[in-house]
Design a protein around this motif. Structure first.
Motif, PDB file in Angstrom:
ATOM      1  N   ILE A 217       0.878  -1.267  -0.082  1.00 53.09           N
ATOM      2  CA  ILE A 217       0.043   0.103   0.009  1.00 53.09           C
ATOM      3  C   ILE A 217       0.953   1.160  -0.052  1.00 53.09           C
ATOM      4  O   ILE A 217       1.744   1.466   0.800  1.00 53.09           O
ATOM      5  N   ARG A 218       0.576   2.182  -0.960  1.00 57.50           N
ATOM      6  CA  ARG A 218       1.273   3.415  -0.882  1.00 57.50           C
ATOM      7  C   ARG A 218       0.129   4.463  -1.396  1.00 57.50           C
ATOM      8  O   ARG A 218      -0.531   4.108  -2.246  1.00 57.50           O
ATOM      9  N   THR A 219      -0.019   5.604  -0.680  1.00 56.33           N
ATOM     10  CA  THR A 219      -0.816   6.711  -0.885  1.00 56.33           C
ATOM     11  C   THR A 219      -0.003   7.820  -1.207  1.00 56.33           C
ATOM     12  O   THR A 219       0.991   7.967  -0.773  1.00 56.33           O
ATOM     13  N   GLN A 220      -0.514   8.543  -2.409  1.00 53.19           N
ATOM     14  CA  GLN A 220      -0.093   9.766  -2.515  1.00 53.19           C
ATOM     15  C   GLN A 220      -1.238  10.924  -2.523  1.00 53.19           C
ATOM     16  O   GLN A 220      -2.286  10.824  -2.971  1.00 53.19           O
ATOM     17  N   ILE A 221      -0.881  12.059  -1.857  1.00 57.25           N
ATOM     18  CA  ILE A 221      -1.993  13.410  -1.766  1.00 57.25           C
ATOM     19  C   ILE A 221      -1.307  14.249  -2.471  1.00 57.25           C
ATOM     20  O   ILE A 221      -0.207  14.677  -2.355  1.00 57.25           O
ATOM     21  N   TRP A 222      -1.881  14.898  -3.239  1.00 57.05           N
ATOM     22  CA  TRP A 222      -1.871  16.260  -4.189  1.00 57.05           C
ATOM     23  C   TRP A 222      -2.382  17.453  -3.523  1.00 57.05           C
ATOM     24  O   TRP A 222      -3.710  17.335  -3.196  1.00 57.05           O
ATOM     25  N   THR A 223      -2.151  18.529  -3.641  1.00 54.61           N
ATOM     26  CA  THR A 223      -2.876  19.822  -3.467  1.00 54.61           C
ATOM     27  C   THR A 223      -3.783  19.974  -4.646  1.00 54.61           C
ATOM     28  O   THR A 223      -3.453  19.463  -5.855  1.00 54.61           O
ATOM     29  N   VAL A 224      -4.785  20.668  -4.516  1.00 52.51           N
ATOM     30  CA  VAL A 224      -5.519  21.066  -5.475  1.00 52.51           C
ATOM     31  C   VAL A 224      -5.370  22.474  -6.099  1.00 52.51           C
ATOM     32  O   VAL A 224      -5.228  23.402  -5.330  1.00 52.51           O
ATOM     33  N   GLY A 225      -5.198  22.742  -7.230  1.00 51.47           N
ATOM     34  CA  GLY A 225      -5.001  24.074  -7.856  1.00 51.47           C
ATOM     35  C   GLY A 225      -4.501  23.963  -9.193  1.00 51.47           C
ATOM     36  O   GLY A 225      -4.584  22.883  -9.776  1.00 51.47           O
ATOM     37  N   ALA A 226      -3.985  25.147  -9.870  1.00 51.75           N
ATOM     38  CA  ALA A 226      -3.873  25.256 -11.470  1.00 51.75           C
ATOM     39  C   ALA A 226      -2.472  24.332 -11.360  1.00 51.75           C
ATOM     40  O   ALA A 226      -2.427  23.651 -12.668  1.00 51.75           O
ATOM     41  N   GLN A 227      -1.645  24.453 -10.346  1.00 52.81           N
ATOM     42  CA  GLN A 227      -0.478  23.690 -10.509  1.00 52.81           C
ATOM     43  C   GLN A 227      -0.183  22.611  -9.328  1.00 52.81           C
ATOM     44  O   GLN A 227       0.245  22.846  -8.362  1.00 52.81           O
ATOM     45  N   PRO A 228      -1.022  21.520  -9.400  1.00 52.85           N
ATOM     46  CA  PRO A 228      -0.968  20.460  -8.427  1.00 52.85           C
ATOM     47  C   PRO A 228       0.278  19.886  -8.059  1.00 52.85           C
ATOM     48  O   PRO A 228       1.231  19.824  -8.811  1.00 52.85           O
ATOM     49  N   ALA A 229       0.558  19.982  -6.717  1.00 46.71           N
ATOM     50  CA  ALA A 229       1.815  19.525  -6.232  1.00 46.71           C
ATOM     51  C   ALA A 229       1.609  18.464  -5.159  1.00 46.71           C
ATOM     52  O   ALA A 229       0.716  18.353  -4.262  1.00 46.71           O
ATOM     53  N   PRO A 230       2.477  17.175  -5.280  1.00 48.77           N
ATOM     54  CA  PRO A 230       2.472  16.056  -4.283  1.00 48.77           C
ATOM     55  C   PRO A 230       2.977  16.580  -2.830  1.00 48.77           C
ATOM     56  O   PRO A 230       3.877  17.257  -2.747  1.00 48.77           O
ATOM     57  N   LEU A 231       2.183  16.139  -1.890  1.00 52.60           N
ATOM     58  CA  LEU A 231       2.642  16.507  -0.300  1.00 52.60           C
ATOM     59  C   LEU A 231       3.797  15.634  -0.121  1.00 52.60           C
ATOM     60  O   LEU A 231       3.998  14.303  -0.577  1.00 52.60           O
ATOM     61  N   LYS A 232       4.997  16.091   0.782  1.00 53.28           N
ATOM     62  CA  LYS A 232       5.952  15.380   0.821  1.00 53.28           C
ATOM     63  C   LYS A 232       5.733  14.268   2.107  1.00 53.28           C
ATOM     64  O   LYS A 232       4.836  14.665   3.022  1.00 53.28           O
ATOM     65  N   THR A 233       6.308  13.082   1.849  1.00 56.67           N
ATOM     66  CA  THR A 233       5.818  12.028   3.146  1.00 56.67           C
ATOM     67  C   THR A 233       6.829  12.133   4.178  1.00 56.67           C
ATOM     68  O   THR A 233       7.765  12.742   4.176  1.00 56.67           O
ATOM     69  N   ALA A 234       6.309  11.790   5.475  1.00 58.18           N
ATOM     70  CA  ALA A 234       7.032  12.035   6.794  1.00 58.18           C
ATOM     71  C   ALA A 234       6.822  10.582   7.457  1.00 58.18           C
ATOM     72  O   ALA A 234       6.387   9.723   6.997  1.00 58.18           O
ATOM     73  N   VAL A 235       7.341  10.633   8.523  1.00 59.25           N
ATOM     74  CA  VAL A 235       7.086   9.516   9.508  1.00 59.25           C
ATOM     75  C   VAL A 235       6.641   9.942  11.029  1.00 59.25           C
ATOM     76  O   VAL A 235       7.080  11.091  11.379  1.00 59.25           O
ATOM     77  N   LEU A 236       6.163   9.003  11.614  1.00 59.02           N
ATOM     78  CA  LEU A 236       5.898   9.218  13.033  1.00 59.02           C
ATOM     79  C   LEU A 236       6.840   9.010  13.572  1.00 59.02           C
ATOM     80  O   LEU A 236       7.890   8.458  13.327  1.00 59.02           O
ATOM     81  N   ALA A 237       7.045   9.887  14.831  1.00 65.02           N
ATOM     82  CA  ALA A 237       8.065   9.530  15.919  1.00 65.02           C
ATOM     83  C   ALA A 237       8.336   8.225  16.341  1.00 65.02           C
ATOM     84  O   ALA A 237       9.544   7.954  16.541  1.00 65.02           O
TER      85      ALA A 237
END
Length: 360
Positions: A3-23
């Motif tokens: 499983i991998r999820t990708q989230i993008w911003t919504v707008g004229a120039q969509p951009a992927p959000l950077k992934t991070a990790v929990l502490a």
């Protein structure tokens, strides 16, 4: 594939959000205890770090609306074989828990509370001792899922072991951290706790007859259902997802909890959200909520697919008003909206209802 999820911003120039990790996964556990809906809005959390008495501790324990237990195990950097083996070992302990054991676990988790009262408040139905822990399921919670874990869980699931994986991913949106969740197996298609009885409980091949628990009350009306030709469930995915098991031609026996069996019907359609479900009325198709006025049908969630009421159209082969419901000692009962029981008690119940309803 993992499983991998990708989230993008919504707008004229969509951009992927950077992934991070929990502490840490401990931090994830703390988040879940603080907000159990992170796992599921359909469960009541009842225990945390509960000792099995054999040198192990179950991360989290929950109750589903049908009083089945949910064993929740966090991966905590262990290998797939280790985490799955540990969860299966704990499941052996879970399946042996009696009602008094479960009440004691809840008291340690929330001292001074009452499990039956909290269950009633959470699910709007009484906690029946007979239903408590008649089955269970395993949920593995992971910050990421590898291919080996997927193969192992898939193998067990294909053999009707009620096991699933809930994968969380973290993303950065500026200074804000966001978390997403994804199931490995669609909960609608995955083996459910309701389908797996405790060892030692008699079982037999399914007889082809479906069971329906129709929660008559403020959210839905049996009089409406009987008059307009439908069964329904909603207010959360646990209540509506099982309706998707039904297909045209299926036969379903309807029980109103605390009242008794009120009808048997032939299914004529598929599960449909309230916003789209139409009823044939005086030669025209009318939205169901324009005619079904005996209850709310979670109309406040009509635009929310997760919580909306879902309807299935049926032709009644026989139905009776609530005051004539068939309630006898020994008849099968279950809080799942729809299920396919495999116990001799269900076969006996159907045979008895055929006599009472005059249905072949």
């Amino acid at each position: 594939m993992p499983i991998r999820t990708q989230i993008w911003t919504v707008g004229a120039q969509p951009a992927p959000l950077k992934t991070a990790v929990l502490a840490s996964e401990q931090f994830l556990e703390n988040m879940i205890v603080s907000a159990p809906a992170l796992l599921s809005e359909d469960w009541l959390l009842i225990g945390r770090q509960e000792s099995t008495g054999q040198g192990g501790r179950i991360d989290l324990l929950a109750l589903a609306p049908d009083a089945s237990l949910v064993l929740i195990e966090l991966k905590r950097e262990r290998t797939p074989r280790e985490v799955v083996a540990q969860a299966l070992d704990y499941a052996v302990w879970v399946e042996r828990l009696q009602a008094n054991d479960i009440e004691a676990i809840y008291q340690r988790f929330k001292p001074g509370t009452d499990l039956a009262a909290d269950f009633q408040a959470r699910f709007g139905a009484p906690l029946e001792a007979e239903a408590l822990n008649q089955s269970h399921q395993i949920v593995i919670v992971a910050a990421e899922l590898d291919a080996s874990s997927e193969r192992i869980v898939g193998y067990l699931s294909e053999r009707d072991i009620a096991i699933n994986v809930l994968c969380f991913q973290v993303f950065h949106l500026g200074e804000q951290a966001l978390i997403s969740r994804s199931w490995l197996l669609d909960p609608v298609d995955a083996p459910q706790a309701a389908g797996a009885s405790k060892p030692g409980t008699p079982s037999e091949p399914w007889n082809g007859e479906y069971y329906c628990s129709f929660g008559h009350g403020g959210a839905r009306s049996w009089n409406d259902a009987r008059e307009l030709g439908f069964i329904c469930g909603g207010g959360g995915s646990w209540y509506s997802n099982s309706l998707k098991m039904l297909a045209p031609g299926d036969r379903v026996w309807v029980n109103v909890p605390q009242q008794g069996y009120v009808g048997v019907a032939r299914v004529t359609g598929y599960a449909t959200p309230a916003a789209e479900f139409l009823v044939d009325y005086q030669g025209r198709e009318v939205p169901v909520l324009e005619l079904a006025k005996g209850a709310s049908y979670h109309s406040e969630f009509i635009d929310d697919p997760e919580h909306s009421e879902y309807f299935v159209s049926v032709d009644w082969l026989h139905s009776v008003p609530l005051e004539h419901a068939v309630k006898e000692v020994g008849l099968f009962g279950n809080q799942n909206t729809i299920c396919r029981p495999t116990t001799p008690k269900w076969r006996w119940t159907v045979d008895r209802l055929k006599e009472r309803f005059g249905v072949v």
